[in-house]
Design an enzyme around this catalytic site. Structure first.
Site, PDB file in Angstrom:
ATOM      1  N   ARG A 164      -2.564  -3.729   6.617  1.00 60.26           N
ATOM      2  CA  ARG A 164      -3.327  -3.982   7.840  1.00 60.26           C
ATOM      3  C   ARG A 164      -4.735  -3.406   7.749  1.00 60.26           C
ATOM      4  O   ARG A 164      -5.686  -3.977   8.282  1.00 60.26           O
ATOM      5  CB  ARG A 164      -2.592  -3.400   9.047  1.00 60.26           C
ATOM      6  CG  ARG A 164      -1.369  -4.221   9.472  1.00 60.26           C
ATOM      7  CD  ARG A 164      -0.726  -3.618  10.697  1.00 60.26           C
ATOM      8  NE  ARG A 164       0.384  -4.427  11.180  1.00 60.26           N
ATOM      9  CZ  ARG A 164       0.276  -5.435  12.050  1.00 60.26           C
ATOM     10  NH1 ARG A 164      -0.922  -5.756  12.508  1.00 60.26           N
ATOM     11  NH2 ARG A 164       1.333  -6.112  12.443  1.00 60.26           N
ATOM     12  N   LYS A 182      16.139  -9.708   8.278  1.00 60.76           N
ATOM     13  CA  LYS A 182      16.392  -9.590   6.849  1.00 60.76           C
ATOM     14  C   LYS A 182      17.451 -10.575   6.374  1.00 60.76           C
ATOM     15  O   LYS A 182      17.389 -11.076   5.240  1.00 60.76           O
ATOM     16  CB  LYS A 182      16.798  -8.151   6.508  1.00 60.76           C
ATOM     17  CG  LYS A 182      15.670  -7.140   6.713  1.00 60.76           C
ATOM     18  CD  LYS A 182      14.456  -7.462   5.839  1.00 60.76           C
ATOM     19  CE  LYS A 182      13.392  -6.397   5.890  1.00 60.76           C
ATOM     20  NZ  LYS A 182      12.244  -6.677   4.997  1.00 60.76           N
ATOM     21  N   ASP A 203      -2.796  -9.547   8.355  1.00 61.51           N
ATOM     22  CA  ASP A 203      -1.764  -9.432   9.382  1.00 61.51           C
ATOM     23  C   ASP A 203      -0.826 -10.613   9.187  1.00 61.51           C
ATOM     24  O   ASP A 203      -1.207 -11.764   9.411  1.00 61.51           O
ATOM     25  CB  ASP A 203      -2.411  -9.471  10.768  1.00 61.51           C
ATOM     26  CG  ASP A 203      -1.390  -9.387  11.897  1.00 61.51           C
ATOM     27  OD1 ASP A 203      -0.169  -9.393  11.606  1.00 61.51           O
ATOM     28  OD2 ASP A 203      -1.809  -9.332  13.069  1.00 61.51           O
ATOM     29  N   VAL A 204       0.404 -10.347   8.760  1.00 65.46           N
ATOM     30  CA  VAL A 204       1.319 -11.448   8.424  1.00 65.46           C
ATOM     31  C   VAL A 204       1.776 -12.219   9.653  1.00 65.46           C
ATOM     32  O   VAL A 204       2.394 -13.283   9.520  1.00 65.46           O
ATOM     33  CB  VAL A 204       2.549 -10.945   7.634  1.00 65.46           C
ATOM     34  CG1 VAL A 204       2.129 -10.349   6.304  1.00 65.46           C
ATOM     35  CG2 VAL A 204       3.385  -9.958   8.450  1.00 65.46           C
ATOM     36  N   ILE A 234       8.090   0.925  -1.316  1.00 69.41           N
ATOM     37  CA  ILE A 234       8.611  -0.066  -2.249  1.00 69.41           C
ATOM     38  C   ILE A 234       7.519  -1.023  -2.693  1.00 69.41           C
ATOM     39  O   ILE A 234       7.397  -1.350  -3.880  1.00 69.41           O
ATOM     40  CB  ILE A 234       9.786  -0.831  -1.612  1.00 69.41           C
ATOM     41  CG1 ILE A 234      11.014   0.082  -1.495  1.00 69.41           C
ATOM     42  CG2 ILE A 234      10.131  -2.080  -2.428  1.00 69.41           C
ATOM     43  CD1 ILE A 234      12.166  -0.523  -0.733  1.00 69.41           C
ATOM     44  N   ILE A 258      16.784   3.766  -0.118  1.00 68.39           N
ATOM     45  CA  ILE A 258      15.848   4.092  -1.192  1.00 68.39           C
ATOM     46  C   ILE A 258      15.048   5.330  -0.791  1.00 68.39           C
ATOM     47  O   ILE A 258      14.676   5.495   0.369  1.00 68.39           O
ATOM     48  CB  ILE A 258      14.888   2.905  -1.450  1.00 68.39           C
ATOM     49  CG1 ILE A 258      15.693   1.618  -1.742  1.00 68.39           C
ATOM     50  CG2 ILE A 258      13.940   3.229  -2.596  1.00 68.39           C
ATOM     51  CD1 ILE A 258      16.561   1.670  -2.976  1.00 68.39           C
ATOM     52  N   TYR A 308      16.199  -6.050  13.198  1.00 68.99           N
ATOM     53  CA  TYR A 308      15.879  -5.868  11.784  1.00 68.99           C
ATOM     54  C   TYR A 308      16.887  -6.605  10.899  1.00 68.99           C
ATOM     55  O   TYR A 308      16.509  -7.306   9.948  1.00 68.99           O
ATOM     56  CB  TYR A 308      15.866  -4.382  11.456  1.00 68.99           C
ATOM     57  CG  TYR A 308      15.447  -4.041  10.047  1.00 68.99           C
ATOM     58  CD1 TYR A 308      14.108  -4.095   9.660  1.00 68.99           C
ATOM     59  CD2 TYR A 308      16.398  -3.658   9.095  1.00 68.99           C
ATOM     60  CE1 TYR A 308      13.719  -3.765   8.374  1.00 68.99           C
ATOM     61  CE2 TYR A 308      16.021  -3.326   7.802  1.00 68.99           C
ATOM     62  CZ  TYR A 308      14.683  -3.385   7.444  1.00 68.99           C
ATOM     63  OH  TYR A 308      14.305  -3.070   6.160  1.00 68.99           O
ATOM     64  N   ASN A 359       0.802  -1.222   0.000  1.00 68.51           N
ATOM     65  CA  ASN A 359       0.000   0.000   0.000  1.00 68.51           C
ATOM     66  C   ASN A 359       0.838   1.276   0.000  1.00 68.51           C
ATOM     67  O   ASN A 359       0.315   2.374  -0.098  1.00 68.51           O
ATOM     68  CB  ASN A 359      -0.951   0.018   1.202  1.00 68.51           C
ATOM     69  CG  ASN A 359      -0.212  -0.078   2.524  1.00 68.51           C
ATOM     70  OD1 ASN A 359       0.757  -0.831   2.653  1.00 68.51           O
ATOM     71  ND2 ASN A 359      -0.678   0.652   3.524  1.00 68.51           N
ATOM     72  N   ARG A 360       2.165   1.143   0.091  1.00 67.45           N
ATOM     73  CA  ARG A 360       3.016   2.336   0.096  1.00 67.45           C
ATOM     74  C   ARG A 360       4.471   1.950  -0.192  1.00 67.45           C
ATOM     75  O   ARG A 360       4.823   0.769  -0.178  1.00 67.45           O
ATOM     76  CB  ARG A 360       2.948   3.063   1.437  1.00 67.45           C
ATOM     77  CG  ARG A 360       3.451   2.226   2.611  1.00 67.45           C
ATOM     78  CD  ARG A 360       3.350   2.994   3.915  1.00 67.45           C
ATOM     79  NE  ARG A 360       3.856   2.198   5.031  1.00 67.45           N
ATOM     80  CZ  ARG A 360       3.986   2.663   6.268  1.00 67.45           C
ATOM     81  NH1 ARG A 360       3.631   3.912   6.546  1.00 67.45           N
ATOM     82  NH2 ARG A 360       4.451   1.883   7.215  1.00 67.45           N
ATOM     83  N   GLY A 368       6.956  -5.427   6.303  1.00 69.30           N
ATOM     84  CA  GLY A 368       7.989  -5.406   7.334  1.00 69.30           C
ATOM     85  C   GLY A 368       7.852  -4.204   8.249  1.00 69.30           C
ATOM     86  O   GLY A 368       7.178  -3.218   7.921  1.00 69.30           O
TER      87      GLY A 368
END
Length: 252
Positions: A54, A164, A68-69, A34, A193, A160, A31-32, A97
């Site tokens: 979400r 990753k 919700d992952v 990347i 980015i 984090y 939804n935003r 993430g």
């Protein structure tokens, strides 16, 4: 010795071809940033694209579902909704993430667990659900969105970075396990980015980050989207990590 047969999907060899077959694509966290750039890149080529968030809010021109992952039941419902709308997922981009940065000695176990559960276990849950139909079809593409931080390291981001880095082992295990069934699993590792997150950083911090990048600049979300498209289109690239970082990681 005869040349090896190309494993590129015939339907996507030439994206401009009118004979190209649209695929069912799902981008988590699309939804935003990347994720949205990736979703729009697929949609621009005529693919049927769904995104998760979400809230379940849909960016213009895209089908969206709430998910919700960290919750398998929520993910299963989201996948079922996508399948009903556009068919079984053929390309999964696991992008959702979060960050909860803190120095090691000050980081709480809850903050460590939350990042691992979302970024790593969440991607595993998505892949597990997606491969249910991919195995039946004997074809599928999975792209995990990692980070240069996962290979390079970063102070204050032990949770984090660990999440990753774990995506690399996850992708390579899936590649070895399911490669013989026509399913590939690869990783894109973006560097710094241009997103809402980087734009709010103090100018001095941005300048410091740029000084470490051989390219001398931040990347664009479209740079990452093109890398994802490449991996989604190529059936003979499997278990690979593709950096999109301007040279920051230099092969780490």
């Amino acid at each position: 010795m005869p040349a090896a047969e190309s494993q590129t999907d015939p339907a996507v060899t030439d994206p401009s071809s009118p004979a190209r077959t649209p695929r069912s694509v799902l981008v988590t966290g699309g939804n935003r940033g990347i994720g949205l750039a990736v979703a729009r890149a697929f949609a621009a080529r005529g693919d049927r694209v769904a995104v998760t968030s979400r809230s379940g809010e849909a960016p213009e021109g895209l089908f969206a579902v709430a998910a919700d992952v960290t919750d398998s039941a929520s993910l299963d419902a989201a996948f079922s909704a996508v399948e009903a709308e556009q068919g079984p997922v053929e390309v999964l981009v696991a992008n959702a993430g979060i960050t909860k940065d803190q120095l090691l000695m000050r980081m709480s176990e809850d903050d460590f667990d939350a990042v691992i559960d979302t970024n790593l276990a969440g991607a595993w849950r998505c892949a597990r659900r997606a491969t249910k139909n991919m195995m039946r079809a004997k074809h599928g593409r999975i792209v995990f969105v990692s980070s240069v931080v996962g290979l390079y390291g970063s102070p204050g981001q032990s949770n984090y970075a660990a999440s990753k880095a774990g995506l690399v082992g996850l992708a390579r295990s899936v590649a070895r396990e399911l490669g013989g069934r026509g399913i590939t699993a690869n990783v894109v590792a973006p560097g710094f980015i241009e997103t809402e997150m980087t734009r709010v950083l103090p100018e001095a911090t941005q300048a410091d980050y740029r000084s470490r990048i051989p390219a001398g600049s931040f990347g664009a979300v479209e740079d990452v989207a093109r890398a994802v498209l490449f991996l989604a289109d190529n059936g003979y690239v499997n278990g690979a990590v593709l950096p999109v970082d301007g040279g920051l990681g230099m092969g780490h």
